[in-house]
Design a protein around this motif. Sequence first.
Motif, mmCIF file in Angstrom:
data_model
loop_
_atom_site.group_PDB
_atom_site.id
_atom_site.type_symbol
_atom_site.label_atom_id
_atom_site.label_comp_id
_atom_site.label_asym_id
_atom_site.label_seq_id
_atom_site.Cartn_x
_atom_site.Cartn_y
_atom_site.Cartn_z
ATOM 1 N N THR A 179 -0.385 -6.549 -1.435
ATOM 2 C CA THR A 179 0.301 -7.440 -0.643
ATOM 3 C C THR A 179 1.713 -7.939 -1.143
ATOM 4 O O THR A 179 1.921 -7.803 -2.384
ATOM 5 C CB THR A 179 -0.674 -8.725 -0.629
ATOM 6 O OG1 THR A 179 -0.879 -9.300 -2.126
ATOM 7 C CG2 THR A 179 -1.899 -8.595 0.014
ATOM 8 N N SER B 216 -2.681 -3.597 -6.838
ATOM 9 C CA SER B 216 -3.471 -4.444 -7.951
ATOM 10 C C SER B 216 -3.941 -3.644 -8.992
ATOM 11 O O SER B 216 -4.120 -2.543 -8.983
ATOM 12 C CB SER B 216 -4.423 -4.954 -6.993
ATOM 13 O OG SER B 216 -5.705 -5.428 -8.094
ATOM 14 N N GLU C 38 -6.431 -9.708 -5.156
ATOM 15 C CA GLU C 38 -5.234 -9.280 -4.092
ATOM 16 C C GLU C 38 -4.823 -7.971 -4.422
ATOM 17 O O GLU C 38 -4.481 -7.371 -5.426
ATOM 18 C CB GLU C 38 -4.116 -10.134 -4.230
ATOM 19 C CG GLU C 38 -4.221 -11.640 -4.241
ATOM 20 C CD GLU C 38 -2.895 -12.246 -4.261
ATOM 21 O OE1 GLU C 38 -1.885 -12.088 -3.734
ATOM 22 O OE2 GLU C 38 -3.061 -13.446 -5.103
ATOM 23 N N PHE D 120 -8.517 -14.144 2.006
ATOM 24 C CA PHE D 120 -7.220 -15.070 2.372
ATOM 25 C C PHE D 120 -6.960 -15.102 3.871
ATOM 26 O O PHE D 120 -7.533 -14.358 4.461
ATOM 27 C CB PHE D 120 -6.189 -14.459 1.815
ATOM 28 C CG PHE D 120 -5.524 -13.107 2.290
ATOM 29 C CD1 PHE D 120 -4.553 -13.142 3.151
ATOM 30 C CD2 PHE D 120 -6.212 -12.092 1.437
ATOM 31 C CE1 PHE D 120 -4.163 -11.963 3.493
ATOM 32 C CE2 PHE D 120 -5.639 -10.658 1.935
ATOM 33 C CZ PHE D 120 -4.463 -10.837 2.897
ATOM 34 N N ASP E 213 -9.885 -11.013 5.561
ATOM 35 C CA ASP E 213 -8.572 -11.902 5.736
ATOM 36 C C ASP E 213 -8.236 -11.643 7.235
ATOM 37 O O ASP E 213 -8.451 -11.064 7.933
ATOM 38 C CB ASP E 213 -7.321 -11.270 4.896
ATOM 39 C CG ASP E 213 -7.020 -9.701 5.431
ATOM 40 O OD1 ASP E 213 -6.223 -9.537 6.218
ATOM 41 O OD2 ASP E 213 -7.457 -8.716 4.796
#
Length: 561
Positions: free
Chosen positions: A416, A444, A413, A237, A210
């Motif tokens: 986050t 998660s 994910e 991401f 990311d």
Amino acid sequence: MTVTTSSSDTEPGDISVNSPVIWGSHVLTLRADNNIIVNASLTSTGTTGSDGLILQYAQTTSSGTYTINSPINLAAGSLFQTQNGSSGPITYKIITDVSALQNMNADLSGRYALGSDIDASATRNWNSGAGFAPVGNSSNAFSGSFEGLGHVVSGLSINRPSENNVGLFGYANGAIIIGNVSLSNASIIGNNSVGALVGAANSTTINHADANGTIIGNDSVGGLLGYASYSLVTASFATGVVTGSGSRVGGLAGNVDNLSAVSDSYAEGRVRGASHVGGLIGYLGANSTATYVYSTSDVTGGAYVGGLVGYNDGAVVESYATGKLSGGSSADTGGLIGYNSASGTVDRSYWDIETTGVSTGCATNLGGCSATGLTTAAALLHQSYPGFSFWPAVPWGHWYGIHGYTRPFLRSEYSTIIRNSSASIDGDESQGQLRPCQQSRFRSPDRRQPLRYVGHEQPCGHRVFTGGLDRLQFLRNIRRRQSHDLRSRDQSPRQRTSWLVRHDKRQLDRECWLARRLGQRKLLHRRPDRPEHQRQHLAELLCHRGHQWKLLRRWTHRLER
């Protein structure tokens, strides 16, 4: 020292690290017949080749892998080695500072691993302001592998507006894998093929990566990756601001072409370009795919503007977009796709009509476009996404979500802030009893731990109304955990051990309902001769006389057993 496990009829043969481990002058070997999952930090303080970590996975299976959910800290000069099944071991060189990061250019086929977080803010003054020199170029590409081990490179600066293939890795060709790394507060300026992590990738895999920062270029500009050919991007991401003065500009990747694939990934932030501008991908080429993806990026462009993909020649499956769209004409600005060519297909995909400000999913559609527009309220409901693979209803599902409070988000994910919701939430997901809160942070479901608040202080009224993916596990955890962030100071010991943490009248009303229901069952069993209305009345009395706690605790004890 070796920690080993083996598969059997009842055990999968996995090793999970769930508590921090620190060791000194020796090598720790984790040998698993199947998977190795690192959920807590591993730290070796040794500094020689006789110190460090070896990960041996998939020793008796063909599908095992290793997953890094928490950093692995290793000193420069120590050993990091991986071994997949009967394949030979792979040894990595440990990098712990920005100078060693730059020196990867000395061996472009080497295997590298980050042993610690790296502060790269000094690079803005390097090379007379040009900053960091990208690793690899079109003449001498990076062809090794890079394992971030869960670490962060912060403050990377590259200012080369006349150069192509600009990023931490300028050009990667045949790189085995680049992953498990984060770039924070990056400032990247280049010409064509510009991305925070990789400028251009050919036959390369990017996994669990990311980037956050400001990315500026001309053509093929993306938040994480500029240009991809015959490459794979998974579980990644990008956030921040992406600006391209030309075409093929995307929040995650600018140009994804030639049998490339992007999956389980997303982008958020702001994207601006002249044409072929998408919240996630600027241009998706023929025979390329984007599956299990979404974008919340605000997008501004002149032509072919899409909430997800600007120009689509490939296949888009199970996706959605929510960002505000502006700049293009209504003829080529779509909630999902700006221009869907004759070879382009869109299936099981959605966009928010209200937040995007666009009423058409595929603005220009010459191919197959199965896209559905949703209102913001409907976008928070699972049933609004037929065809989406929601976990746990679908065991292999890629999507997760809190019904009524969040849009779908990816199981990949990790930890986050949930931004794609009308209001962030905290609570017991297992029963959908979640209440709005200003901001919450979750772990998660892939971590196989209860979904819980990760921050130190709750910003909303009730302190911690926590939930679990498994009710029995949640009940046990409530008994075990006595930390401040899992209880309220003004609660009695009895309240702390109950399966719901209660803080308002609505929850007390729910308790009474549960008590009445349980009381009716008990009375039905003990006094079957009583009429139903008498049993209901007695249960009501039990609740209002304050006996509900006793009933609920008996119910809790029975569930725990």
